[in-house]
Design a protein around this motif. Structure first.
Motif, PDB file in Angstrom:
ATOM      1  N   MET A 295     -19.981   1.260  -4.899  1.00  0.00           N
ATOM      2  CA  MET A 295     -19.996   0.895  -6.314  1.00  0.00           C
ATOM      3  C   MET A 295     -18.889   1.618  -7.075  1.00  0.00           C
ATOM      4  SD  MET A 295     -22.187  -1.348  -6.946  1.00  0.00           S
ATOM      5  CE  MET A 295     -22.034  -2.167  -5.389  1.00  0.00           C
ATOM      6  N   ARG A 296     -18.760   2.930  -6.782  1.00  0.00           N
ATOM      7  CA  ARG A 296     -17.744   3.725  -7.473  1.00  0.00           C
ATOM      8  C   ARG A 296     -16.355   3.178  -7.141  1.00  0.00           C
ATOM      9  NH1 ARG A 296     -19.361   8.374  -5.671  1.00  0.00           N
ATOM     10  NH2 ARG A 296     -17.763   8.451  -4.065  1.00  0.00           N
ATOM     11  N   GLY A 297     -16.157   2.811  -5.861  1.00  0.00           N
ATOM     12  CA  GLY A 297     -14.864   2.289  -5.451  1.00  0.00           C
ATOM     13  C   GLY A 297     -14.499   1.029  -6.210  1.00  0.00           C
ATOM     14  N   PHE A 298     -15.503   0.193  -6.491  1.00  0.00           N
ATOM     15  CA  PHE A 298     -15.226  -1.060  -7.192  1.00  0.00           C
ATOM     16  C   PHE A 298     -15.015  -0.841  -8.681  1.00  0.00           C
ATOM     17  CE2 PHE A 298     -16.814  -3.654  -3.590  1.00  0.00           C
ATOM     18  CZ  PHE A 298     -15.707  -4.464  -3.516  1.00  0.00           C
ATOM     19  N   THR A 299     -15.821   0.071  -9.299  1.00  0.00           N
ATOM     20  CA  THR A 299     -15.730   0.220 -10.759  1.00  0.00           C
ATOM     21  C   THR A 299     -14.553   1.088 -11.162  1.00  0.00           C
ATOM     22  OG1 THR A 299     -17.379   1.959 -10.550  1.00  0.00           O
ATOM     23  CG2 THR A 299     -18.159  -0.199 -11.249  1.00  0.00           C
ATOM     24  N   SER A 300     -14.364   2.235 -10.487  1.00  0.00           N
ATOM     25  CA  SER A 300     -13.304   3.122 -10.959  1.00  0.00           C
ATOM     26  C   SER A 300     -12.187   3.301  -9.939  1.00  0.00           C
ATOM     27  CB  SER A 300     -13.900   4.490 -11.317  1.00  0.00           C
ATOM     28  OG  SER A 300     -14.571   5.022 -10.190  1.00  0.00           O
ATOM     29  N   GLY A 301     -12.422   2.986  -8.673  1.00  0.00           N
ATOM     30  CA  GLY A 301     -11.395   3.198  -7.665  1.00  0.00           C
ATOM     31  C   GLY A 301     -10.583   1.952  -7.406  1.00  0.00           C
ATOM     32  N   ASP A 302      -9.843   1.972  -6.320  1.00  0.00           N
ATOM     33  CA  ASP A 302      -8.993   0.824  -6.016  1.00  0.00           C
ATOM     34  C   ASP A 302      -9.498   0.052  -4.813  1.00  0.00           C
ATOM     35  OD1 ASP A 302      -8.516   2.893  -4.366  1.00  0.00           O
ATOM     36  OD2 ASP A 302      -6.334   2.874  -4.525  1.00  0.00           O
ATOM     37  N   LEU A 303     -10.833   0.098  -4.605  1.00  0.00           N
ATOM     38  CA  LEU A 303     -11.393  -0.593  -3.457  1.00  0.00           C
ATOM     39  C   LEU A 303     -11.174  -2.102  -3.556  1.00  0.00           C
ATOM     40  CD1 LEU A 303     -12.812   0.175  -0.884  1.00  0.00           C
ATOM     41  CD2 LEU A 303     -14.992  -0.064  -2.015  1.00  0.00           C
ATOM     42  N   LEU A 304     -11.253  -2.626  -4.784  1.00  0.00           N
ATOM     43  CA  LEU A 304     -11.060  -4.062  -4.974  1.00  0.00           C
ATOM     44  C   LEU A 304      -9.649  -4.467  -4.553  1.00  0.00           C
ATOM     45  CD1 LEU A 304     -12.424  -6.646  -6.017  1.00  0.00           C
ATOM     46  CD2 LEU A 304     -11.351  -6.202  -8.225  1.00  0.00           C
TER      47      LEU A 304
ATOM     48  N   VAL B 218      -8.653  -7.086  -1.659  1.00  0.00           N
ATOM     49  CA  VAL B 218      -7.757  -8.220  -1.875  1.00  0.00           C
ATOM     50  C   VAL B 218      -6.571  -8.138  -0.923  1.00  0.00           C
ATOM     51  CG1 VAL B 218      -6.203  -9.298  -3.543  1.00  0.00           C
ATOM     52  CG2 VAL B 218      -8.461  -8.523  -4.266  1.00  0.00           C
ATOM     53  N   GLY B 219      -6.072  -6.906  -0.692  1.00  0.00           N
ATOM     54  CA  GLY B 219      -4.944  -6.725   0.224  1.00  0.00           C
ATOM     55  C   GLY B 219      -5.265  -7.246   1.607  1.00  0.00           C
ATOM     56  N   THR B 220      -6.426  -6.827   2.142  1.00  0.00           N
ATOM     57  CA  THR B 220      -6.803  -7.273   3.487  1.00  0.00           C
ATOM     58  C   THR B 220      -6.983  -8.789   3.534  1.00  0.00           C
ATOM     59  OG1 THR B 220      -7.884  -5.189   3.975  1.00  0.00           O
ATOM     60  CG2 THR B 220      -8.556  -7.060   5.280  1.00  0.00           C
ATOM     61  N   LEU B 221      -7.660  -9.331   2.504  1.00  0.00           N
ATOM     62  CA  LEU B 221      -7.878 -10.779   2.482  1.00  0.00           C
ATOM     63  C   LEU B 221      -6.555 -11.527   2.427  1.00  0.00           C
ATOM     64  CD1 LEU B 221     -10.967 -11.096   0.117  1.00  0.00           C
ATOM     65  CD2 LEU B 221     -10.867 -11.602   2.551  1.00  0.00           C
TER      66      LEU B 221
ATOM     67  N   LEU C 149      -0.217  -0.205   5.067  1.00  0.00           N
ATOM     68  CA  LEU C 149      -0.180  -1.250   4.040  1.00  0.00           C
ATOM     69  C   LEU C 149      -1.473  -1.215   3.232  1.00  0.00           C
ATOM     70  CD1 LEU C 149       1.130  -4.125   6.291  1.00  0.00           C
ATOM     71  CD2 LEU C 149       2.455  -2.733   4.706  1.00  0.00           C
ATOM     72  N   ASP C 150      -1.377  -1.627   1.967  1.00  0.00           N
ATOM     73  CA  ASP C 150      -2.551  -1.667   1.097  1.00  0.00           C
ATOM     74  C   ASP C 150      -3.615  -2.567   1.697  1.00  0.00           C
ATOM     75  OD1 ASP C 150      -2.581   0.019  -0.933  1.00  0.00           O
ATOM     76  OD2 ASP C 150      -1.858  -1.367  -2.470  1.00  0.00           O
ATOM     77  N   GLY C 151      -4.755  -1.994   2.053  1.00  0.00           N
ATOM     78  CA  GLY C 151      -5.821  -2.809   2.610  1.00  0.00           C
ATOM     79  C   GLY C 151      -6.941  -1.927   3.103  1.00  0.00           C
ATOM     80  N   LEU C 152      -8.022  -2.556   3.550  1.00  0.00           N
ATOM     81  CA  LEU C 152      -9.194  -1.782   3.961  1.00  0.00           C
ATOM     82  C   LEU C 152      -8.941  -0.978   5.233  1.00  0.00           C
ATOM     83  CD1 LEU C 152     -11.948  -4.412   3.198  1.00  0.00           C
ATOM     84  CD2 LEU C 152     -11.595  -2.242   2.044  1.00  0.00           C
ATOM     85  N   GLY C 153      -8.035  -1.452   6.110  1.00  0.00           N
ATOM     86  CA  GLY C 153      -7.709  -0.713   7.320  1.00  0.00           C
ATOM     87  C   GLY C 153      -7.167   0.664   6.963  1.00  0.00           C
ATOM     88  N   GLN C 154      -6.228   0.679   6.004  1.00  0.00           N
ATOM     89  CA  GLN C 154      -5.649   1.936   5.550  1.00  0.00           C
ATOM     90  C   GLN C 154      -6.717   2.778   4.851  1.00  0.00           C
ATOM     91  OE1 GLN C 154      -4.102   1.811   1.847  1.00  0.00           O
ATOM     92  NE2 GLN C 154      -2.285   3.068   2.163  1.00  0.00           N
TER      93      GLN C 154
END
Lengths: 255, 255
Positions: free
Chosen positions: B48-57, B61-64, B203-208
């Motif tokens: 939740m924190r990653g989505f609201t204040s972090g750059d998880l979103l 999007v990067g991975t997608l 690269l920007d994405g969930l793997g990183q």
């Protein structure tokens, strides 16, 4: 048009190799990513004779097979249990469907901090990847056993263990072997991928080292060798399947 | 009948909830060090924190994006090449055996070659994902085209249909099941390769994201990333099978 039929498939790869060699020689290309086939063949022979390639192959195959054995055993046990019991199968459905889609490489960082570099983390990831195909196909195979065989087991008053050992496994064996064959391919792919991504051992690490050392000939030699390993593994398992279960077993691939 | 399906579904969800409760219990009582295993509460909070204040979103999007571009590229190239090779007997004879030979090659092995040629870049990731997802699609399309009922071609010849019309009106629809099965397989491949490329090239994405979280021992963030990757795997597979059953509805009706 008098060319023998068997030679036709060989024409394209041979022509491609010759064209590649000629282009590299004539244009005198200096590249970090390409090397003429003759240089690749020399690098391959060199890596084979000094033993480095064989050690790397041993490490990769050992991890892949250990992971296959571990994951396959878990998948087999779960698959038999879920195939025999409709109740268990329905109860576990959501849990399994929630864990299965996780891509195996996503577990790489978890395995890394829990187990560190080396064989154990690679085996764990390979095992995770191998559980699912074996589980799904074993479950389907056990669920599809002729019901009269199960009735026979009941009439004979076999214990649960004997029922699995004497009736269920023999009846489902051809499809279980097929599941293991597919899982073996997955095991090799996952092992090489883990080595390329992070783990400093085996063929994947070898090809990464060759790339970083700016040795395109050695890098491509590793690529060729990895392809040969995959091909031989697949061919050997296909041959084993045909000898053990006859040609009919191979036609069931699509099922 | 519908009620019993719903009931089983609910029971199955209850089991999954039980597994999560067990996970929470194990984490609370520190059976496993919290460095490796955060509780579901901490992982969820981190998500939740990653989505609201972090750059998880942004990472999601990067991975997608990596996945989607590589997969679309592979789909277009795979279907076009597959149609070309599959619809011609000569091409099948000369080209298809070479492609079959390359099939068991673990595709991740071309990552070092792509790094040498293109550097640790976005283009490298795109090339690797596209190349990797191309194979299941290409071979599926060739198989689909080769397996078209010959009498349909005879009908086309009688009707004097031009070759393009034959491909679009006859071959493509009857090869659709094989092509769609190939697309589903290559979607999984695309996700795995996207994660590996992001790990290797930063690269920007969930793997990183998962790799950096592991390096910093932020296990809650790591589990949040892994859960998201599982969701991507699940949702894309679900969307693909929905598209499949929609596109193949005419065929199901015929059988």
């Amino acid at each position: 048009m008098s060319m023998p039929e068997r030679l036709k498939p060989l024409l394209l790869p041979l022509a491609a190799l010759l064209a590649f060699e000629a282009a590299m020689r004539l244009a005198a290309v200096q590249s970090d990513s390409l090397a003429p086939p003759s240089a690749i063949a020399l690098a391959l022979a060199g890596a084979l004779t000094d033993g480095s390639l064989l050690i790397a192959t041993r490490d990769t195959l050992a991890s892949a097979f250990a992971g296959l054995a571990l994951g396959g055993a878990i998948g087999l046990a779960l698959g038999i249990a879920l195939g025999l019991s409709h109740i268990l199968n329905r109860l576990m459905e959501v849990t399994i469907e929630a864990i299965r889609p996780i891509p195996s490489v996503a577990l790489l960082p978890i395995a890394l901090i829990a187990l560190g570099f080396g064989y154990r983390m690679e085996i764990a990831i390979v095992a995770f990847a191998c559980v699912w195909p074996v589980l799904i196909m074993t479950r389907a195979a056990v669920g599809g056993i002729e019901p009269r065989l199960i009735e026979v087991a009941r009439v004979l008053r076999l214990t649960q263990l004997d029922r699995v050992r004497k009736i269920v496994i023999p009846a489902a064996l051809p499809r279980i072997f097929l599941a293991f064959r597919l899982a073996a391919g997955i095991a090799l792919i996952v092992a090489v991928t883990v080595e390329i991504a992070i783990n400093p051992l085996g063929l994947g690490a070898g090809i990464m080292t060759a790339q970083q050392a700016l040795r395109p000939d050695l890098m491509l030699a590793y690529l060729v060798w990895i392809g040969v390993t995959g091909f031989v593994l697949n061919a050997a398992l296909m041959a084993a399947q045909t000898t053990l279960f006859g040609r009919a077993a191979l036609t069931g691939d699509g099922a | 009948m519908r009620w019993s399906v719903l009931g089983w579904r609910l029971a199955s969800f209850a089991v999954a909830a039980g597994v999560i409760a067990l996970w929470q219990f194990a984490a609370d009582h520190r059976w496993i060090s919290p460095v490796f295993l955060p509780g579901p509460d901490r992982a969820w909070a981190s998500l939740m924190r990653g989505f609201t204040s972090g750059d998880l979103l942004a990472k999601l999007v990067g991975t997608l994006t990596h996945m989607a571009y590589g997969w679309l590229l592979a789909s277009i190239a795979g279907i076009a090449l597959g149609a070309m090779i599959g619809s011609s007997k000569t091409m099948r004879l000369y080209v298809a055996p070479t492609l079959e030979l390359l099939r068991p090659l673990p595709v991740s092995a071309i990552i070092p070659v792509a790094i040498a040629a293109l550097g640790l870049s976005q283009g490298m990731a795109l090339a690797v994902i596209a190349f990797g997802s191309l194979w299941p699609l290409l071979l599926g399309t060739i198989h689909g085209f080769a397996a078209v009922e010959p009498r349909l071609y005879e009908v086309a010849r009688v009707l004097h249909m031009p070759r393009l019309a034959v491909i679009f009106k006859i071959a493509l629809p009857s090869a659709a099941p094989d092509i769609l099965a190939g697309m589903r397989l290559s979607l999984t491949v695309a996700l795995i390769l996207a994660v590996v490329c992001e790990m290797l090239a930063g690269l920007d994405g969930l793997g990183q994201w998962v790799l950096l979280s592991a390096r910093a021992f932020r296990s809650a963030d790591l589990f949040a990333g892994v859960m998201l990757l599982g969701v991507i795997g699940y949702v894309t597979a679900l969307a693909m099978s929905a598209a499949e059953s929609r596109l193949l509805r005419w065929q199901a009706a015929r059988r």
